[in-house]
Design an enzyme around this catalytic site. Structure first.
Site, PDB file in Angstrom:
ATOM      1  N   ASP A  92     -21.018  94.760  -5.882  1.00  0.00           N
ATOM      2  CA  ASP A  92     -21.464  96.246  -5.816  1.00  0.00           C
ATOM      3  C   ASP A  92     -20.234  96.971  -5.840  1.00  0.00           C
ATOM      4  O   ASP A  92     -19.007  96.468  -5.194  1.00  0.00           O
ATOM      5  CB  ASP A  92     -22.223  96.565  -4.843  1.00  0.00           C
ATOM      6  CG  ASP A  92     -22.770  98.167  -4.911  1.00  0.00           C
ATOM      7  OD1 ASP A  92     -22.556  98.797  -5.956  1.00  0.00           O
ATOM      8  OD2 ASP A  92     -23.585  98.670  -4.036  1.00  0.00           O
ATOM      9  N   SER A  93     -20.194  98.023  -6.755  1.00  0.00           N
ATOM     10  CA  SER A  93     -19.100  98.788  -6.837  1.00  0.00           C
ATOM     11  C   SER A  93     -18.328  99.408  -5.551  1.00  0.00           C
ATOM     12  O   SER A  93     -17.116  99.958  -5.607  1.00  0.00           O
ATOM     13  CB  SER A  93     -18.836  99.716  -8.011  1.00  0.00           C
ATOM     14  OG  SER A  93     -19.885 100.904  -7.690  1.00  0.00           O
ATOM     15  N   GLY A  94     -19.181  99.874  -4.723  1.00  0.00           N
ATOM     16  CA  GLY A  94     -19.041 100.525  -3.636  1.00  0.00           C
ATOM     17  C   GLY A  94     -19.303 101.976  -3.567  1.00  0.00           C
ATOM     18  O   GLY A  94     -19.129 102.758  -2.780  1.00  0.00           O
ATOM     19  N   GLY A  95     -19.927 102.505  -4.989  1.00  0.00           N
ATOM     20  CA  GLY A  95     -20.320 103.831  -4.973  1.00  0.00           C
ATOM     21  C   GLY A  95     -21.306 104.248  -4.049  1.00  0.00           C
ATOM     22  O   GLY A  95     -21.101 105.425  -3.418  1.00  0.00           O
ATOM     23  N   ASP A 146     -20.167 104.310  -9.900  1.00  0.00           N
ATOM     24  CA  ASP A 146     -21.268 105.339 -10.088  1.00  0.00           C
ATOM     25  C   ASP A 146     -21.418 106.132  -8.791  1.00  0.00           C
ATOM     26  O   ASP A 146     -20.984 105.853  -7.819  1.00  0.00           O
ATOM     27  CB  ASP A 146     -22.582 104.767 -10.216  1.00  0.00           C
ATOM     28  CG  ASP A 146     -23.094 103.959  -9.372  1.00  0.00           C
ATOM     29  OD1 ASP A 146     -22.321 103.718  -8.730  1.00  0.00           O
ATOM     30  OD2 ASP A 146     -24.364 103.915  -9.496  1.00  0.00           O
ATOM     31  N   GLN A 194     -28.407 105.535 -13.967  1.00  0.00           N
ATOM     32  CA  GLN A 194     -28.996 106.652 -12.878  1.00  0.00           C
ATOM     33  C   GLN A 194     -29.785 107.668 -13.558  1.00  0.00           C
ATOM     34  O   GLN A 194     -30.172 107.573 -14.658  1.00  0.00           O
ATOM     35  CB  GLN A 194     -27.579 107.158 -12.391  1.00  0.00           C
ATOM     36  CG  GLN A 194     -26.639 105.904 -11.368  1.00  0.00           C
ATOM     37  CD  GLN A 194     -27.353 106.015 -10.097  1.00  0.00           C
ATOM     38  OE1 GLN A 194     -28.567 106.370  -9.817  1.00  0.00           O
ATOM     39  NE2 GLN A 194     -26.771 104.917  -9.481  1.00  0.00           N
ATOM     40  N   GLY A 221     -30.058 103.896  -7.983  1.00  0.00           N
ATOM     41  CA  GLY A 221     -30.718 105.255  -7.350  1.00  0.00           C
ATOM     42  C   GLY A 221     -31.992 105.256  -7.205  1.00  0.00           C
ATOM     43  O   GLY A 221     -32.588 106.407  -7.069  1.00  0.00           O
ATOM     44  N   ASP A 271     -31.577  92.459  -5.139  1.00  0.00           N
ATOM     45  CA  ASP A 271     -30.725  92.351  -3.797  1.00  0.00           C
ATOM     46  C   ASP A 271     -31.367  93.303  -2.785  1.00  0.00           C
ATOM     47  O   ASP A 271     -31.793  94.152  -3.044  1.00  0.00           O
ATOM     48  CB  ASP A 271     -29.177  92.514  -3.844  1.00  0.00           C
ATOM     49  CG  ASP A 271     -28.832  94.033  -3.757  1.00  0.00           C
ATOM     50  OD1 ASP A 271     -28.565  94.405  -2.948  1.00  0.00           O
ATOM     51  OD2 ASP A 271     -29.068  94.526  -5.049  1.00  0.00           O
ATOM     52  N   HIS A 340     -34.853  82.069   7.373  1.00  0.00           N
ATOM     53  CA  HIS A 340     -36.391  81.758   6.924  1.00  0.00           C
ATOM     54  C   HIS A 340     -36.634  82.815   5.985  1.00  0.00           C
ATOM     55  O   HIS A 340     -37.058  82.555   4.688  1.00  0.00           O
ATOM     56  CB  HIS A 340     -37.434  81.954   8.434  1.00  0.00           C
ATOM     57  CG  HIS A 340     -38.722  82.289   7.676  1.00  0.00           C
ATOM     58  ND1 HIS A 340     -39.815  81.102   7.512  1.00  0.00           N
ATOM     59  CD2 HIS A 340     -39.395  83.380   7.370  1.00  0.00           C
ATOM     60  CE1 HIS A 340     -40.887  81.757   7.122  1.00  0.00           C
ATOM     61  NE2 HIS A 340     -40.670  82.825   6.999  1.00  0.00           N
TER      62      HIS A 340
END
Length: 376
Positions: A92-95, A146, A194, A221, A271, A340
């Site tokens: 993930d870009s960290g946005g 983003d 988005q 988003g 995810d 689990h």
């Protein structure tokens, strides 16, 4: 990266496919365990790979940038070598992390200024810098930088946010195309759709991103405060526009029911922190519903953790034993529950894939939806 579709469901938009990267193949639909800082919290990668059958993990640019930092990652030869995971990694870009620091960040056309949640130090993320960081991390799939607007934001906020996101996307893509991987394996770049809960904006973003013809696309988003029905509506709308021959990644989602519903709508990749976060708090997801391991009803229940007789981890672990671990405050209880749950999520998407290929996904999905959110 390559993507092929192996089968489609005749009664929905579900599909079974295969993503091929230089670090291996990923059979879709797939769930990616979250390894934010280069570790799936509390678990050995051996267990995540062998017991849970994970094919890819997700890590986070923001967190890895702050620590261990890009110098260490570059010296190590990238995240794969640093953490010992030899299968694909998506970053993930960290946005989302930057924009969750609402009191400690400032957005401009240039990028996002923010203060570290660790020590308060000042930083800036630009679309170009985020590409450079992900080059150093060496992820197989990197995400565009983003803004993730609140789920309930008004049209004007969402419009301005989307304009900024698309501007950053163009800059990030240009920089990605002008740079090369650092460690001898290929990388790919996913744009992110988005637009919050506004149909016109989602259509605008999806049409623009579809026209870029990248190797895969993401939907961001959602699951950020909007009603679940709105999430499903937006996913269905966006997937009616995004190319069918490219993988679609729904970011940060979600419950087992969310996975099943969105697979039906044509999503390939997911995810979420829920399997490990809920596991650490004593909640198990099973094929027959959810279990609170702290409940006294499990005190003398010596059956496997999953009610259908399956244990997604070691068969020696019973409900009674795992409850005992939680009541006693033993760390092992959280580890067993986390593993689990990840294994269950991967079993669930694996079963979905089998039923898509078999042509009976829709009735199987309807049966599972009645079970997975029941509290046992």
């Amino acid at each position: 990266m390559k993507f092929e579709i192996n089968a489609t469901d005749p009664q929905s938009n579900a599909r079974a496919g295969c993503i091929t990267t230089d670090h291996g193949k990923i059979e879709t639909p797939i769930f990616m365990p979250v390894g934010t800082v280069g570790s799936v919290k509390g678990l050995h990668f051996r267990d995540v790979s062998d017991d849970a059958k994970a094919q890819i993990i997700l890590s986070n640019t923001y967190h890895l940038y702050l620590r261990p930092g890009t110098d260490i990652l570059r010296q190590a030869g990238g995240l794969h070598k640093f953490c010992g995971w030899d299968k694909p990694i998506l970053t993930d870009s960290g946005g989302y992390q930057v924009f969750s620091l609402s009191e400690n960040r400032k957005l401009t056309e240039e990028g996002a200024y923010f203060r570290s949640h660790i020590d308060g130090s000042k930083h800036i993320f630009t679309p170009e810098k985020v590409v450079d960081i992900q080059r150093i991390i060496g992820s197989d799939i990197m995400m565009a930088f983003d803004e993730c607007p609140p789920g309930d934001c008004d049209f004007e906020y969402a419009k301005n946010s989307l304009d900024l996101t698309l501007n950053w996307l163009n800059r990030g893509l240009k920089h990605f195309d002008e740079t090369e991987p650092l460690y001898g394996h290929s990388q790919t770049f996913f744009p992110i759709v988005q637009g919050a809960a506004h149909r016109d904006l989602r259509i605008k973003a999806a049409e623009y991103i579809a026209g870029l013809n990248r190797e895969g696309n993401a939907i961001g988003g959602l699951a950020v405060g909007e009603p679940t029905e709105v999430m499903y509506e937006m996913v269905e709308l966006v997937n009616s526009i995004l190319p069918k021959d490219k993988p679609r990644y729904l970011m940060g989602v979600g419950t087992p029911a969310n996975l099943l519903e969105n697979i039906s709508r044509g999503v390939d990749m997911f995810d979420c922190v829920m399997p490990t976060r809920n596991g650490r708090n004593g909640m198990l997801f099973t094929s027959e519903g959810q279990i609170n391991m702290r409940n006294k009803k499990w005190e003398s229940d010596f059956s496997p953790l999953d009610p259908n007789g399956t244990s997604f981890v070691d068969h020696r672990y019973t409900k009674a034993y795992v409850r005992h671990l939680f009541i006693a405050g033993e760390m092992l209880g959280s580890l067993i529950a986390s593993l689990h749950n990840i294994a269950f999520y991967l079993w669930l998407v694996g079963e979905a894939r089998k039923h898509i290929i078999a042509g009976d996904f829709a009735p199987w999905r309807d049966m599972m939806l009645k079970k997975v959110m029941v509290r046992l």
